[in-house]
Design a protein around this motif. Structure first.
Motif, PDB file in Angstrom:
ATOM      1  N   ALA A 153      31.005  -5.012  39.383  1.00  0.00           N
ATOM      2  CA  ALA A 153      32.242  -5.628  38.897  1.00  0.00           C
ATOM      3  C   ALA A 153      32.375  -5.465  37.386  1.00  0.00           C
ATOM      4  CB  ALA A 153      32.272  -7.107  39.282  1.00  0.00           C
ATOM      5  N   LEU A 154      31.280  -5.628  36.658  1.00  0.00           N
ATOM      6  CA  LEU A 154      31.310  -5.457  35.212  1.00  0.00           C
ATOM      7  C   LEU A 154      31.643  -4.016  34.838  1.00  0.00           C
ATOM      8  CD1 LEU A 154      30.817  -6.902  32.510  1.00  0.00           C
ATOM      9  CD2 LEU A 154      28.453  -6.139  32.660  1.00  0.00           C
ATOM     10  N   SER A 155      31.068  -3.056  35.532  1.00  0.00           N
ATOM     11  CA  SER A 155      31.363  -1.644  35.276  1.00  0.00           C
ATOM     12  C   SER A 155      32.826  -1.330  35.567  1.00  0.00           C
ATOM     13  CB  SER A 155      30.473  -0.751  36.136  1.00  0.00           C
ATOM     14  OG  SER A 155      29.126  -0.965  35.827  1.00  0.00           O
ATOM     15  N   ALA A 156      33.348  -1.868  36.644  1.00  0.00           N
ATOM     16  CA  ALA A 156      34.758  -1.645  36.975  1.00  0.00           C
ATOM     17  C   ALA A 156      35.664  -2.254  35.914  1.00  0.00           C
ATOM     18  CB  ALA A 156      35.068  -2.227  38.351  1.00  0.00           C
ATOM     19  N   ALA A 157      35.315  -3.438  35.427  1.00  0.00           N
ATOM     20  CA  ALA A 157      36.125  -4.082  34.387  1.00  0.00           C
ATOM     21  C   ALA A 157      36.113  -3.275  33.094  1.00  0.00           C
ATOM     22  CB  ALA A 157      35.618  -5.498  34.136  1.00  0.00           C
ATOM     23  N   VAL A 158      34.975  -2.734  32.728  1.00  0.00           N
ATOM     24  CA  VAL A 158      34.882  -1.916  31.512  1.00  0.00           C
ATOM     25  C   VAL A 158      35.701  -0.637  31.674  1.00  0.00           C
ATOM     26  CG1 VAL A 158      33.294  -0.535  30.115  1.00  0.00           C
ATOM     27  CG2 VAL A 158      32.697  -2.876  30.736  1.00  0.00           C
ATOM     28  N   LEU A 159      35.626   0.001  32.812  1.00  0.00           N
ATOM     29  CA  LEU A 159      36.405   1.218  33.047  1.00  0.00           C
ATOM     30  C   LEU A 159      37.904   0.945  33.024  1.00  0.00           C
ATOM     31  CD1 LEU A 159      34.328   3.059  35.781  1.00  0.00           C
ATOM     32  CD2 LEU A 159      34.760   3.798  33.444  1.00  0.00           C
ATOM     33  N   VAL A 160      38.318  -0.162  33.623  1.00  0.00           N
ATOM     34  CA  VAL A 160      39.738  -0.517  33.602  1.00  0.00           C
ATOM     35  C   VAL A 160      40.189  -0.768  32.179  1.00  0.00           C
ATOM     36  CG1 VAL A 160      41.382  -2.322  34.262  1.00  0.00           C
ATOM     37  CG2 VAL A 160      39.854  -1.346  35.961  1.00  0.00           C
ATOM     38  N   TYR A 161      39.387  -1.476  31.404  1.00  0.00           N
ATOM     39  CA  TYR A 161      39.739  -1.748  30.006  1.00  0.00           C
ATOM     40  C   TYR A 161      39.817  -0.457  29.195  1.00  0.00           C
ATOM     41  CZ  TYR A 161      39.351  -3.291  25.180  1.00  0.00           C
ATOM     42  OH  TYR A 161      39.560  -3.464  23.847  1.00  0.00           O
ATOM     43  N   ALA A 162      38.862   0.435  29.393  1.00  0.00           N
ATOM     44  CA  ALA A 162      38.814   1.665  28.609  1.00  0.00           C
ATOM     45  C   ALA A 162      39.971   2.608  28.944  1.00  0.00           C
ATOM     46  CB  ALA A 162      37.485   2.374  28.834  1.00  0.00           C
ATOM     47  N   TYR A 163      40.400   2.635  30.184  1.00  0.00           N
ATOM     48  CA  TYR A 163      41.452   3.559  30.587  1.00  0.00           C
ATOM     49  C   TYR A 163      42.821   2.900  30.710  1.00  0.00           C
ATOM     50  CZ  TYR A 163      38.008   7.158  31.342  1.00  0.00           C
ATOM     51  OH  TYR A 163      37.030   8.090  31.147  1.00  0.00           O
ATOM     52  N   TRP A 164      42.964   1.645  30.287  1.00  0.00           N
ATOM     53  CA  TRP A 164      44.249   0.974  30.333  1.00  0.00           C
ATOM     54  C   TRP A 164      45.188   1.663  29.337  1.00  0.00           C
ATOM     55  CZ3 TRP A 164      45.118  -2.295  34.110  1.00  0.00           C
ATOM     56  CH2 TRP A 164      46.294  -3.049  34.094  1.00  0.00           C
ATOM     57  N   PRO A 165      46.401   2.011  29.746  1.00  0.00           N
ATOM     58  CA  PRO A 165      47.291   2.792  28.876  1.00  0.00           C
ATOM     59  C   PRO A 165      47.595   2.132  27.525  1.00  0.00           C
ATOM     60  CG  PRO A 165      48.137   2.776  31.108  1.00  0.00           C
ATOM     61  CD  PRO A 165      46.978   1.825  31.072  1.00  0.00           C
ATOM     62  N   SER A 166      47.678   0.834  27.456  1.00  0.00           N
ATOM     63  CA  SER A 166      48.021   0.202  26.183  1.00  0.00           C
ATOM     64  C   SER A 166      46.870   0.251  25.179  1.00  0.00           C
ATOM     65  CB  SER A 166      48.436  -1.254  26.414  1.00  0.00           C
ATOM     66  OG  SER A 166      47.361  -1.998  26.939  1.00  0.00           O
ATOM     67  N   ASN A 167      45.658   0.552  25.611  1.00  0.00           N
ATOM     68  CA  ASN A 167      44.509   0.657  24.706  1.00  0.00           C
ATOM     69  C   ASN A 167      44.319   2.066  24.153  1.00  0.00           C
ATOM     70  OD1 ASN A 167      43.864  -2.029  25.093  1.00  0.00           O
ATOM     71  ND2 ASN A 167      42.486  -1.595  26.788  1.00  0.00           N
ATOM     72  N   LYS A 168      45.133   3.009  24.594  1.00  0.00           N
ATOM     73  CA  LYS A 168      44.956   4.403  24.181  1.00  0.00           C
ATOM     74  C   LYS A 168      45.089   4.571  22.675  1.00  0.00           C
ATOM     75  CE  LYS A 168      46.589   9.048  25.055  1.00  0.00           C
ATOM     76  NZ  LYS A 168      47.500   9.900  25.802  1.00  0.00           N
ATOM     77  N   THR A 217      44.550   2.438  20.257  1.00  0.00           N
ATOM     78  CA  THR A 217      43.402   1.852  19.563  1.00  0.00           C
ATOM     79  C   THR A 217      42.193   2.774  19.616  1.00  0.00           C
ATOM     80  OG1 THR A 217      44.184  -0.349  20.161  1.00  0.00           O
ATOM     81  CG2 THR A 217      41.894  -0.167  19.455  1.00  0.00           C
ATOM     82  N   PHE A 218      41.908   3.327  20.783  1.00  0.00           N
ATOM     83  CA  PHE A 218      40.751   4.201  20.928  1.00  0.00           C
ATOM     84  C   PHE A 218      40.947   5.533  20.211  1.00  0.00           C
ATOM     85  CE2 PHE A 218      39.831   1.651  24.910  1.00  0.00           C
ATOM     86  CZ  PHE A 218      38.775   0.974  24.329  1.00  0.00           C
ATOM     87  N   GLU A 219      42.160   6.054  20.214  1.00  0.00           N
ATOM     88  CA  GLU A 219      42.411   7.292  19.482  1.00  0.00           C
ATOM     89  C   GLU A 219      42.276   7.069  17.981  1.00  0.00           C
ATOM     90  OE1 GLU A 219      46.171   8.825  20.729  1.00  0.00           O
ATOM     91  OE2 GLU A 219      45.335   9.729  22.536  1.00  0.00           O
ATOM     92  N   GLN A 220      42.753   5.936  17.487  1.00  0.00           N
ATOM     93  CA  GLN A 220      42.617   5.620  16.067  1.00  0.00           C
ATOM     94  C   GLN A 220      41.145   5.467  15.688  1.00  0.00           C
ATOM     95  OE1 GLN A 220      44.553   2.005  14.961  1.00  0.00           O
ATOM     96  NE2 GLN A 220      44.191   2.287  12.782  1.00  0.00           N
ATOM     97  N   ALA A 221      40.360   4.834  16.522  1.00  0.00           N
ATOM     98  CA  ALA A 221      38.931   4.682  16.245  1.00  0.00           C
ATOM     99  C   ALA A 221      38.229   6.032  16.255  1.00  0.00           C
ATOM    100  CB  ALA A 221      38.299   3.750  17.280  1.00  0.00           C
ATOM    101  N   GLY A 222      38.630   6.923  17.136  1.00  0.00           N
ATOM    102  CA  GLY A 222      38.034   8.250  17.187  1.00  0.00           C
ATOM    103  C   GLY A 222      38.361   9.082  15.962  1.00  0.00           C
ATOM    104  N   ARG A 223      39.587   8.952  15.466  1.00  0.00           N
ATOM    105  CA  ARG A 223      39.975   9.689  14.263  1.00  0.00           C
ATOM    106  C   ARG A 223      39.363   9.086  13.007  1.00  0.00           C
ATOM    107  NH1 ARG A 223      44.952   9.618  16.815  1.00  0.00           N
ATOM    108  NH2 ARG A 223      45.607   7.901  15.474  1.00  0.00           N
ATOM    109  N   ALA A 224      39.109   7.800  12.992  1.00  0.00           N
ATOM    110  CA  ALA A 224      38.574   7.129  11.807  1.00  0.00           C
ATOM    111  C   ALA A 224      37.194   7.679  11.450  1.00  0.00           C
ATOM    112  CB  ALA A 224      38.501   5.628  12.038  1.00  0.00           C
TER     113      ALA A 224
END
Length: 62
Positions: free
Chosen positions: A22-37, A39-46
């Protein structure tokens, strides 16, 4: 209900398995949620930007 050692071990292993799944599924859902894209792209470019490669400037008196 008789709670012997083997019953408790079985329960803890089963609970731990489902908890980690359940924890792994929650992390995957959070990481691939469209509204978080953004934030993650900005962190990758930083990481690749050169703005923070130098030590912080401090005012030295003396």
């Amino acid at each position: 209900m008789n709670l012997d050692h083997s019953s408790l071990v079985w329960f803890s292993k089963s609970y731990g398995l489902f908890y980690l799944l359940a924890l792994s599924a929650a992390v995957l859902v959070y990481a691939y949620w469209p509204s978080n894209k953004k934030t993650f792209e900005q962190a990758g470019r930083a990481i690749l930007e050169d703005d923070d490669d130098r030590p912080a400037k401090t005012s030295e008196k003396g």
